[in-house]
Design a protein around this motif. Sequence first.
Motif, PDB file in Angstrom:
ATOM      1  N   GLY A   1       0.822  -1.201   0.000  1.00  0.00           N
ATOM      2  CA  GLY A   1       0.000   0.000   0.000  1.00  0.00           C
ATOM      3  C   GLY A   1       0.858   1.253   0.000  1.00  0.00           C
ATOM      4  N   ALA A   2       1.915   1.249   0.792  1.00  0.00           N
ATOM      5  CA  ALA A   2       2.792   2.417   0.872  1.00  0.00           C
ATOM      6  C   ALA A   2       3.507   2.651  -0.466  1.00  0.00           C
ATOM      7  CB  ALA A   2       3.811   2.227   1.994  1.00  0.00           C
ATOM      8  N   SER A   3       3.981   1.580  -1.084  1.00  0.00           N
ATOM      9  CA  SER A   3       4.658   1.726  -2.380  1.00  0.00           C
ATOM     10  C   SER A   3       3.701   2.262  -3.430  1.00  0.00           C
ATOM     11  CB  SER A   3       5.224   0.384  -2.853  1.00  0.00           C
ATOM     12  OG  SER A   3       6.188  -0.096  -1.948  1.00  0.00           O
ATOM     13  N   LEU A   4       2.479   1.744  -3.423  1.00  0.00           N
ATOM     14  CA  LEU A   4       1.488   2.190  -4.401  1.00  0.00           C
ATOM     15  C   LEU A   4       1.115   3.651  -4.161  1.00  0.00           C
ATOM     16  CD1 LEU A   4      -0.838  -0.944  -4.503  1.00  0.00           C
ATOM     17  CD2 LEU A   4       0.837  -0.240  -6.217  1.00  0.00           C
ATOM     18  N   ALA A   5       1.046   4.033  -2.892  1.00  0.00           N
ATOM     19  CA  ALA A   5       0.695   5.414  -2.569  1.00  0.00           C
ATOM     20  C   ALA A   5       1.726   6.365  -3.162  1.00  0.00           C
ATOM     21  CB  ALA A   5       0.611   5.593  -1.048  1.00  0.00           C
ATOM     22  N   GLU A   6       2.972   5.917  -3.212  1.00  0.00           N
ATOM     23  CA  GLU A   6       4.015   6.764  -3.819  1.00  0.00           C
ATOM     24  C   GLU A   6       3.743   6.990  -5.302  1.00  0.00           C
ATOM     25  OE1 GLU A   6       7.901   5.190  -3.065  1.00  0.00           O
ATOM     26  OE2 GLU A   6       7.563   5.095  -0.895  1.00  0.00           O
TER      27      GLU A   6
ATOM     28  N   GLY B   1       0.772   7.287  -6.297  1.00  0.00           N
ATOM     29  CA  GLY B   1      -0.521   7.966  -6.314  1.00  0.00           C
ATOM     30  C   GLY B   1      -1.668   7.028  -6.617  1.00  0.00           C
TER      31      GLY B   1
ATOM     32  N   THR C   1      -4.292   3.817  -5.274  1.00  0.00           N
ATOM     33  CA  THR C   1      -4.814   3.033  -4.166  1.00  0.00           C
ATOM     34  C   THR C   1      -4.671   1.567  -4.548  1.00  0.00           C
ATOM     35  OG1 THR C   1      -7.013   2.875  -5.109  1.00  0.00           O
ATOM     36  CG2 THR C   1      -6.561   4.777  -3.714  1.00  0.00           C
TER      37      THR C   1
END
Lengths: 147, 147
Positions: A31-36, A38, A40
Motif C-alpha cells: 500500500g505504501a509503495s502504491l501510494a508513492e 498515487g 490506491t
Amino acid sequence: MATTTTPRVSPAHEAQKLFFEIGMDHRGRVGASLAELGLTFSQAHALRLLDPERPLPMSSLAERLFCDASNVTGIADRLEARGLVERRSSAGDRRVKALTLTDDGVALRGRVVVIMSEPPAAIAALSVADQRTLRDVLKRAVEHLRS
Amino acid sequence: MATTTTPRVSPAHEAQKLFFEIGMDHRGRVGASLAELGLTFSQAHALRLLDPERPLPMSSLAERLFCDASNVTGIADRLEARGLVERRSSAGDRRVKALTLTDDGVALRGRVVVIMSEPPAAIAALSVADQRTLRDVLKRAVEHLRS
DNA sequence: CGCAGATACTTGATCAACTCAAGTATCTGC
DNA sequence: GCAGATACTTGAGTTGATCAAGTATCTGCG
C-alpha cells in the motif's frame, strides 16, 4: 468426550495465523509503495488486470474484481482522469465500453506489477530451499482451490 | 549478460503469486461471513484485538491497527452503538478512554475469532503433512519478520 | 505553584471504495 | 417492432482512511 474430533488448533489453523500476519504486513508495505505512485490498492489491482494488448469490457473487470459494475465506473473515472486508461466503445456492441491502457497506463502498470509481484519481506528472507518448499505446497493448495 | 543475477522469477516470486491468490480468495470468504454478523473487516479486526479480560486504551488499539486515532474514534462509535463495547475513562489518566467488551461483545468476538482463525479453503484442503510443512516454513518466515 | 508543551481523544472536511436502486442506451428474440 | 435483458452511469448512503484543528488533561520545568 475426551479426545478425538478435530483438534482446536490444527496445523492448518496455525498456518492461517502466520499467513494472516505475513499478509497484513505485506499489504501495508505494498500500500505504501502504491501510494508513492498515487494509486490506491483497488486502482492498482484494476490496472494490473488490464492487458496492454487487449481492451477489457468494464463488466469483465467488475467480475474479476468481484465487485459491482457501478464501482468499476468510479475506479475507471479516476484512472481515466489521470490519463492511464481510456474508455472505448465496442464496435460490435455499443453498450459495452472496454478499457484500454494508454502509454502512460502501460508504463505505470509495469511498475505496479513489479511492486505487487514482490514477495512479502518474510518470504524473501527465507532460504531458497524453504522458498521452493513453500511454492510447492502453495501450488498444491491453489490446485485444490480451482477444482 | 547471459546468466546469473537474480532470476526474474524466483521461487519467492512464484510463492507470492500463489500467496496473493489464496489471500484474496480467503478475504472474500471471511468478509462474507463477517457481513452475516453485520460486521465489516475493520470492525471485526478491532473486536478481535480487544481482550475480554482487560480494557484497551483507544490509542493502543490505533497502534495495533496501524491507523490514526481519529479512525479508531469512528470504529469505536459504531461498535459502541451496537452495544458491543463501552468507553471507560481511565482512573489514573482521565484523557485515556479504554474500550471494554460488553457481554454481547464478548460473545460476538468469540464468533469473529472462529471465523478469522479458520484456514483458507485452499490450505484446509491440503494433507496434514503439507499443512505441517507450511506451518513450519511460515513460522520461520515470521521469525525473520520480527528480527 | 503555575504555566508551557505534550498527550489522548473528538470533530469536521475530504476522498476512495463499496452497495443498492433507479435511470439511459442498446441489443436480442419472439 | 416491441418486451425484456444487458452494459454502463448516476445518486444516495455507509464505512474507512487521512489530515488539521479543537478540547481536556497531564507532566515537568522554572
